[in-house]
Design a protein around this motif. Structure first.
Motif, PDB file in Angstrom:
ATOM      1  N   GLN A 176       0.830  -1.200   0.000  1.00  0.00           N
ATOM      2  CA  GLN A 176       0.000   0.000   0.000  1.00  0.00           C
ATOM      3  C   GLN A 176       0.871   1.260   0.000  1.00  0.00           C
ATOM      4  O   GLN A 176       0.647   2.191  -0.767  1.00  0.00           O
ATOM      5  N   GLY A 230       1.394   2.708  -3.724  1.00  0.00           N
ATOM      6  CA  GLY A 230       0.311   3.685  -3.699  1.00  0.00           C
ATOM      7  C   GLY A 230       0.814   5.115  -3.614  1.00  0.00           C
ATOM      8  O   GLY A 230       0.055   6.026  -3.303  1.00  0.00           O
ATOM      9  N   HIS A 262       0.345   6.546  -7.691  1.00  0.00           N
ATOM     10  CA  HIS A 262      -1.003   6.305  -8.217  1.00  0.00           C
ATOM     11  C   HIS A 262      -1.687   5.436  -7.184  1.00  0.00           C
ATOM     12  O   HIS A 262      -1.061   5.063  -6.199  1.00  0.00           O
ATOM     13  N   ILE A 263      -2.986   5.086  -7.379  1.00  0.00           N
ATOM     14  CA  ILE A 263      -3.605   4.164  -6.431  1.00  0.00           C
ATOM     15  C   ILE A 263      -2.819   2.852  -6.465  1.00  0.00           C
ATOM     16  O   ILE A 263      -2.193   2.537  -7.470  1.00  0.00           O
ATOM     17  N   TYR A 317      -2.802  -0.420  -7.388  1.00  0.00           N
ATOM     18  CA  TYR A 317      -3.668  -1.244  -8.243  1.00  0.00           C
ATOM     19  C   TYR A 317      -3.819  -2.643  -7.641  1.00  0.00           C
ATOM     20  O   TYR A 317      -2.817  -3.313  -7.384  1.00  0.00           O
ATOM     21  N   GLY A 377      -9.581   6.014 -10.206  1.00  0.00           N
ATOM     22  CA  GLY A 377     -10.301   6.790  -9.191  1.00  0.00           C
ATOM     23  C   GLY A 377     -11.206   7.861  -9.772  1.00  0.00           C
ATOM     24  O   GLY A 377     -12.124   8.324  -9.086  1.00  0.00           O
ATOM     25  N   ASP A 425      -9.001   3.694  -4.481  1.00  0.00           N
ATOM     26  CA  ASP A 425      -7.799   3.699  -3.631  1.00  0.00           C
ATOM     27  C   ASP A 425      -7.951   2.739  -2.452  1.00  0.00           C
ATOM     28  O   ASP A 425      -6.966   2.395  -1.811  1.00  0.00           O
ATOM     29  N   LYS A 426      -9.198   2.294  -2.185  1.00  0.00           N
ATOM     30  CA  LYS A 426      -9.395   1.298  -1.129  1.00  0.00           C
ATOM     31  C   LYS A 426      -9.694  -0.070  -1.723  1.00  0.00           C
ATOM     32  O   LYS A 426     -10.146  -0.973  -1.023  1.00  0.00           O
ATOM     33  N   LYS A 444      -1.942  12.156  -9.455  1.00  0.00           N
ATOM     34  CA  LYS A 444      -2.125  11.972  -8.008  1.00  0.00           C
ATOM     35  C   LYS A 444      -1.589  13.187  -7.236  1.00  0.00           C
ATOM     36  O   LYS A 444      -0.537  13.730  -7.559  1.00  0.00           O
TER      37      LYS A 444
END
Lengths: 161, 137
Positions: free
Chosen positions: A43, A47, A50-51, A53, A142, A149-150, B79
């Motif tokens: 994470q 993360g 970017h999120i 993935y 997102g 993101d979760k 982001k």
């Protein structure tokens, strides 16, 4: 051994515990009602640009290739120390997309957005839509999936800007 | 039992001592910079200049903005990036491993090479010198 080293060993041991404890939980989280598999190292590290993935969107082969070339990651340097990279690779591979029995998944694809699955799931979105300023790129999950993101991509939450 | 408690106390004391001693990441960078005999300290002005210098395609300010008190934005993914000046984001430059990791990656992305200890020290010195009233060119 000095104090700083003690601390390092201590945090290494603590991190290991987290990983070991986290894995079996993650491995059983296939059911959509349970939280998506997660891992604090993944994470944090995957993360940051970017999120993070979710691993379930690519086969293990793709994750392995990606983790082997983080210094040339889609035009940026995302390099990690070997130990952190190994921890993340284990998590990604364990929770990766599984191919149908007897079928070898295509590990040459590194982008989720270039997989057959992604394209057919999103085939009603026009090329112009993907490029619109509010979205920018298909990789910006997102923009349309507020919980991305979760790790949540539920159909009823989708809002295309 | 008694011994276990004593070991516990010792471990706690050791941990507290190590945390209190957590070194400033700039110290290790300064040590590395000093191995060059012409080193004469870090400069906020040089750090500010490096921040806006364009390399291959990007500068540091491309993602972190020219004003490091403001939120940045990753130029490829979009982001949000938290501010770089410690006055707006006190967590900056507190974790040596994190500082090293990002200097290495970002200097390669921007300048196609790693930054020198002098350059890293200059940048940190500049970012730490920024106050709410600083005028950013």
């Amino acid at each position: 051994m000095n104090k700083a080293m003690h601390l390092q060993r201590f945090s290494a041991a603590a991190a290991l515990c987290l990983v070991v404890v986290g894995m079996p939980l993650a491995a059983h989280a296939d059911n959509a009602k349970k939280p998506a598999p997660s891992n604090p190292v993944w994470q944090e590290e995957c993360g940051s640009c970017h999120i993070a993935y979710p691993p379930r969107f690519l086969p293990a082969e793709s994750w392995r290739s990606m983790m082997g070339a983080l210094d040339r990651h889609f035009g940026t340097d995302a390099s990690l120390d070997a130990r952190t990279a190994a921890t993340i690779e284990t998590f990604l591979v364990q929770n990766a997309k599984r191919g149908k029995p007897g079928q070898k998944p295509d590990g040459s694809i590194l982008r989720i957005t270039e997989t057959k699955w992604f394209r057919s799931e999103h085939d009603e979105i026009s090329a112009a839509k993907w490029k619109s300023p509010a979205i920018g790129s298909a990789a910006n999950c997102g923009a349309c999936h507020p919980g991305a993101d979760k790790g949540s991509f539920r159909e009823r939450d989708i809002k295309v800007p | 039992m008694k011994q276990a408690a004593r070991i516990g106390t010792l471990a706690a004391a050791l941990l507290a001592a190590s945390l209190a001693q957590a070194a400033d990441p700039l110290d290790a960078i300064a040590t590395a910079a000093r191995s060059d005999s012409s080193f004469s300290g870090f400069s906020a002005e040089r750090g500010a200049a490096l921040w806006g210098r364009k390399g291959k395609d990007w500068s540091c300010s491309t993602c972190h903005t020219a004003d490091p008190r403001k939120l940045g934005r990753h130029t490829v993914t979009g982001k949000t990036i938290q501010p770089m000046a410690p006055v707006s984001n006190p967590k900056r430059f507190t974790d040596a491993a994190k500082v090293d990791k990002w200097f290495k990656r970002n200097c390669r992305d921007v300048f196609n090479r790693e930054c020198t200890a002098q350059e890293k020290g200059d940048v940190i010195t500049w970012l730490r010198s920024v106050t709410p009233s600083s005028v950013i060119p």
